[in-house]
Design a protein around this motif. Structure first.
Motif, PDB file in Angstrom:
ATOM      1  N   ILE A  34       0.835  -1.212   0.000  1.00  0.00           N
ATOM      2  CA  ILE A  34       0.000   0.000   0.000  1.00  0.00           C
ATOM      3  C   ILE A  34       0.864   1.254   0.000  1.00  0.00           C
ATOM      4  CG2 ILE A  34      -1.649   1.335   1.364  1.00  0.00           C
ATOM      5  CD1 ILE A  34      -2.821  -1.357   2.297  1.00  0.00           C
ATOM      6  N   LEU A  35       1.911   1.264   0.816  1.00  0.00           N
ATOM      7  CA  LEU A  35       2.791   2.427   0.873  1.00  0.00           C
ATOM      8  C   LEU A  35       3.550   2.613  -0.436  1.00  0.00           C
ATOM      9  CD1 LEU A  35       4.257   2.097   4.495  1.00  0.00           C
ATOM     10  CD2 LEU A  35       2.671   3.831   3.664  1.00  0.00           C
ATOM     11  N   SER A  36       4.055   1.537  -1.016  1.00  0.00           N
ATOM     12  CA  SER A  36       4.847   1.648  -2.244  1.00  0.00           C
ATOM     13  C   SER A  36       4.021   2.187  -3.402  1.00  0.00           C
ATOM     14  CB  SER A  36       5.444   0.290  -2.617  1.00  0.00           C
ATOM     15  OG  SER A  36       4.423  -0.640  -2.954  1.00  0.00           O
ATOM     16  N   MET A  37       2.722   1.911  -3.395  1.00  0.00           N
ATOM     17  CA  MET A  37       1.866   2.396  -4.478  1.00  0.00           C
ATOM     18  C   MET A  37       1.615   3.898  -4.399  1.00  0.00           C
ATOM     19  SD  MET A  37      -0.773  -0.831  -4.514  1.00  0.00           S
ATOM     20  CE  MET A  37      -1.953  -0.130  -5.632  1.00  0.00           C
ATOM     21  N   GLN A  38       2.070   4.536  -3.333  1.00  0.00           N
ATOM     22  CA  GLN A  38       1.933   5.996  -3.229  1.00  0.00           C
ATOM     23  C   GLN A  38       2.982   6.724  -4.056  1.00  0.00           C
ATOM     24  OE1 GLN A  38      -0.934   6.602  -1.647  1.00  0.00           O
ATOM     25  NE2 GLN A  38      -0.825   4.364  -1.381  1.00  0.00           N
ATOM     26  N   ILE A  39       4.026   6.017  -4.474  1.00  0.00           N
ATOM     27  CA  ILE A  39       5.043   6.614  -5.338  1.00  0.00           C
ATOM     28  C   ILE A  39       4.508   6.629  -6.765  1.00  0.00           C
ATOM     29  CG2 ILE A  39       7.433   6.478  -6.123  1.00  0.00           C
ATOM     30  CD1 ILE A  39       7.114   6.978  -3.119  1.00  0.00           C
TER      31      ILE A  39
END
Length: 709
Positions: free
Chosen positions: A257-262
């Motif tokens: 989920i966090l990585s998809m914010q990039i």
């Protein structure tokens, strides 16, 4: 510590401290010394030259960091760069990993908030050495989790000066890898901690560290595949437990989920083939947990029937869904760089733009010793000690060592990923060897008399002494080797060159900055510069002019068009340059100074890339060789080569120049040959500027002739 045990009393305040506190103070002193050494050993280039950015990619990173610091994150994220890839341009926010720039901007603003005046450039120059100190600290904690404090201290000392890591973290090497190795090892350390404890807290911190890694470097793909391989290995070896389930599920869900914010990553974690291993292992974890639950609540007969039925059904559904998604393009195939890691010949045969990059070449055997030295021999020793006492953590470091060793052999750039695990395993090996043999060393003559000699090992003391002296010798040679390699090989910025004069003095070649300054001061602000893609970032950052292609290499067709212009005769090249609205052409030439990384030595890659598209099908590599298959620039050279645009731009007026005594005019000091085409004039270009040592040559494209003249 041994001196204290032998009755030695430390002077001053140390004598009044408890033994445990003295040990803690000693460890802290060693660790701080390693961190200081790690920072200081990377400053050779600043001391010899000045505070300057190195190489090519770092200039783009510096330019974007300066924009971020001055304009703010919102403007940075929405920045459309019209100076790059004319006439296409580039959306910066959605095409980069912003972690490096954001880190530098935060440090810059924080220091200025504390009234410490510093330029953005100096923050960029010293960022990699600063993070290398933090990497030393993280390496200590990671190795400590794997074995003990002693191994952690040795590994920290090793990684502080290992050339394989220094090569991408010297002062001025402002590239993603400068902080990415820190992020990677931090993620690994937190992963080992979460595996040991089964704590959601540590797994969440691991996911946050992974997010920082994703924001910093595309190499996060290695990390997001290694951790699932570790979990799968634990399943196969029967070590999977509730701790592993909790740690991996927390890491995967939160990390994804966090990585998809990039922006540059987007939905790749759930769509691309490179991330499917992590998703597959996540699914296996659920099946494994469900299986354990059913086994505990069903009889053996019912469980066996249900297990076979569910296994067949799930396998069929997953295979069918995967096939449909791949066929419809919902799951993207592997990228060219990923294919080249699995098949080293793939890039050479299919994607010449990837194969043309020097850091994508296979690693030679000598490079391993040059970049790792002692670790080449101690790596197997550390592996032995890890195998001799298998734990969940040791299985991880074994898998990390084996996979990184393979990938480093495929691509020399990935020596950077191998260096940390080499230091960790060497630290474990050296620490274990010294611990073993120090116990067999008699340090007191009094003890020698009272202790009975072991008849089964009569020369125990002598063997222990020899081994300890040998390890000490290896460590001393390692220190000298690392210092020499750092000083001579990895501390010379490519933007400023140096050479030794006959009297031993140093000659500085500052032609690159001279040429970029000339472009900035003497060309229109909207001028378009054509050069090979290697120099694009430097031109936009230092000359502030629009370029056609740069080091991003995202558009192979555009780069191919530039290669076609360079490889064509003047009349054909002129048509391409007019099509691309080129005003000036820049080439790098080393024939006068002996600089081997010039455009003539890169020319065959221009030919290959230029001929790799439909519009360049007429460009054949064989046309640029002699009938004997040689690439020659003398009179025996191919007429196609001797009359192409690149050859003429490099050797224009060079036939009038003496380069060495007892050699004819036009003698190329790189190719060690007299050029074959001396007496020619340029029809469609005119020389605009040539730097002091002829390293950079700039030509202006002539306008079309007026009709009727």
């Amino acid at each position: 510590m041994m001196a204290v045990a032998a009755g030695y009393k430390p002077p001053g305040f140390l004598g009044r401290m408890a033994y445990e506190k003295q040990e803690t103070l000693l460890k802290l002193f060693i660790l701080v010394s390693c961190m200081i050494l790690s920072f200081a050993t990377r400053l050779f280039s600043v001391l010899r030259f000045e505070s300057v950015i190195h190489e090519f990619d770092p200039y783009f990173n510096y330019r974007t960091t300066r924009f971020l610091a001055e304009e703010g994150f919102y403007s940075f994220h929405n920045w459309f760069d019209d100076r790059a890839w004319y006439p296409l341009g580039r959306i910066i926010g959605g095409t980069i990993y912003p972690g490096l720039m954001v880190t530098s901007a935060i440090i810059y603003h924080l220091l200025n908030f504390l009234h410490i005046t510093i330029e953005v450039r100096n923050v960029c120059v010293f960022l990699a050495p600063f993070f290398s100190s933090l990497t030393t600290l993280v390496t200590y904690h990671l190795t400590k989790e794997l074995k003990d404090t002693s191994a952690g201290l040795v590994a920290a000392a090793m990684i502080s000066i290992v050339p394989g890591y220094i090569s991408r973290s010297v002062a001025g090497s402002y590239d993603n890898e400068g902080i990415a190795i820190f992020c990677m090892l931090l993620t690994y350390a937190l992963w080992i901690k979460s595996v040991k404890t089964g704590s959601i807290f540590w797994a969440s911190l691991c996911a946050i560290a992974y997010f920082y890694m994703v924001s910093s470097w595309g190499g996060y793909v290695f990390l997001v595949n290694l951790i699932p391989i570790h979990v799968f290995g634990l399943m196969v070896t029967g070590r999977f437990s509730h701790r592993i389930y909790l740690a991996y599920c927390t890491f995967y869900c939160l990390g994804t989920i966090l990585s998809m914010q990039i922006s540059f990553v987007g939905f790749q974690p759930v769509q691309s083939s490179e991330h499917m291993a992590a998703f597959g292992v996540f699914g296996l974890c659920q099946i494994y947990a469900l299986t354990d639950y059913l086994r505990a609540n069903l009889s053996e007969q019912y469980f066996s029937i249900l297990f076979r039925s569910v296994l067949i059904m799930v396998t069929s559904v997953v295979a069918a869904v995967g096939a449909v998604l791949s066929w419809t393009g919902k799951i993207s195939p592997w990228t060219g760089r990923f294919y080249s890691l699995l098949d080293p010949s793939y890039a050479k045969n299919n994607i010449p733009i990837i194969a043309s990059v020097s850091e994508h070449q296979p690693t030679t055997w000598s490079s391993y010793y040059f970049d790792l030295q002692l670790h080449v021999f101690m790596f197997p020793v550390g592996m032995y000690y890890c195998f001799s006492k298998l734990t969940d953590a040791n299985i991880f470091i074994i898998l990390y060592g084996i996979t990184s060793l393979y990938f480093s052999g495929v691509m020399v750039r990935l020596m950077l990923v191998l260096a940390p695990v080499m230091c960790i395993l060497s630290g474990i090996g050296i620490s274990s060897v010294l611990t073993t043999y120090m116990k067999n060393l008699d340090i007191s003559r009094k003890d020698k008399k009272t202790k009975k000699t072991d008849s089964s090992f009569p020369i125990r003391n002598e063997v222990a002494t020899a081994v300890i002296l040998l390890v000490t010798f290896f460590l001393i040679t390692y220190t000298f080797h690392c210092t020499w390699v750092t000083s001579e090989a990895y501390s010379s910025p490519s933007i400023v060159l140096s050479a030794r004069a006959g009297d031993g003095g140093r000659i500085i070649f500052d032609d690159f900055r001279e040429a970029y300054y000339w472009l900035r001061q003497n060309t229109p602000e909207d001028a378009k510069i054509m050069s090979w893609w290697d120099y694009g970032y430097q031109i936009t950052a230092m000359a502030n002019r629009t370029i056609l292609v740069d080091n991003n290499t995202w558009n192979n067709t555009h780069i191919s068009r530039v290669g076609q212009a360079m490889a064509s005769p003047e009349d054909k090249a002129y048509e391409i340059m007019r099509e691309l609205d080129v005003d000036y052409v820049l080439v790098i030439f080393g024939g006068l100074t002996g600089y081997s990384s010039d455009d003539i030595n890169k020319f065959l890659w221009m030919v290959r890339i230029g001929g790799s598209t439909d519009r360049g099908a007429h460009i054949k590599e064989n046309d640029y060789y002699t009938p004997q298959g040689e690439f020659r620039i003398d009179k025996e050279g191919s007429p196609t080569l001797l009359n192409c645009l690149m050859y003429k731009m490099c050797y224009y007026r060079f036939g009038e120049v003496y380069t060495e005594g007892n050699k004819p005019t036009g003698y190329d000091r790189v190719r060690n040959a007299e050029i074959g085409n001396k007496d020619f004039e340029l029809d469609v270009l005119e020389e605009a500027y040539t730097t002091e040592h002829w390293l950079v040559r700039i030509y202006q494209v002539k306008d079309l002739e007026n009709r009727g003249i």
